[in-house]
Design an enzyme around this catalytic site. Sequence first.
Site, mmCIF file in Angstrom:
data_model
loop_
_atom_site.group_PDB
_atom_site.id
_atom_site.type_symbol
_atom_site.label_atom_id
_atom_site.label_comp_id
_atom_site.label_asym_id
_atom_site.label_seq_id
_atom_site.Cartn_x
_atom_site.Cartn_y
_atom_site.Cartn_z
ATOM 1 N N GLY A 20 99.298 -11.607 129.004
ATOM 2 C CA GLY A 20 99.158 -12.928 128.897
ATOM 3 C C GLY A 20 100.112 -14.246 128.722
ATOM 4 N N ASP A 61 94.292 -14.340 117.758
ATOM 5 C CA ASP A 61 93.027 -14.282 117.159
ATOM 6 C C ASP A 61 93.254 -14.320 116.100
ATOM 7 O OD1 ASP A 61 90.310 -14.594 117.567
ATOM 8 O OD2 ASP A 61 90.416 -13.098 118.986
ATOM 9 N N LYS A 78 93.654 -19.147 116.933
ATOM 10 C CA LYS A 78 91.603 -19.152 116.804
ATOM 11 C C LYS A 78 92.238 -18.826 114.585
ATOM 12 C CE LYS A 78 90.313 -17.292 121.365
ATOM 13 N NZ LYS A 78 89.391 -16.360 121.484
#
Length: 203
Positions: free
Chosen positions: A51, A107, A135
């Site tokens: 990613g 996350d 997040k």
Amino acid sequence: MTQPTDPPGAQILLDRGELEATVARLGREVTEAYAPGDHPEGIVMVAVLKGAVIFLADLLRHIEVAAEVEFLAISAFQPDSGRVRIVKDLEVDIAGRHVVLVEDVVDTGLSLAYLLGELRRRGPASLEVCTLLDKQGRRILPVPIRFCGRALHDEFVIGYGLDFAGRYRNLDVVAVADPRLLAADPDTYVTSLYGRPGPSEAR
Ligand code: IMP
Ligand code: MG
């Protein structure tokens, strides 16, 4: 009789210009943090596959101190097993080096906490995290983030390296997607996102 409906659109969270500005700002922050006088040997940028690759490539061009590039890959976090595993390791010894771990999104923090623990054991001179997206509200494990592009709530995002089932990484924007629609059909946003007019065609 039901009419065919248009495929759902995804909301653009960061367009090309916003990404460029965010990445340039992060590049300046990294550059300022590692002044050559104090860090003559430069830094090691460690990107987490897959990613972070697109973000890393753009970020590197905004970093104006000597930077080496390394990659790490981990197996997907298995909630039942409670652990991740390094499936591709660094090719250099980071003992005594200044390391920046580059992530696409943090996350729950579980993968990052594991990676930081692993890297810390190798004795780097310093170890910081640079993430494009954070997040914060979803954290299970606290992780220190030195360089952060943009805070998110709990949106699921795709594009600019971020995927769902291997798709959407090559979008040049970050878009918010509905994970339930993606679970039902991973190609849900292919038409709407890849069919977007480019900047010069937009009106
Ligand atoms: P964490 O261990 O829960 O912090 O998960 C981090 C990893 O989950 C990220 O590096 C991504 O690979 C994946 N991930 C978390 N949120 C998203 C998202 O919104 N879109 C795509 N991948 C995500
Ligand atoms: Mg990642």
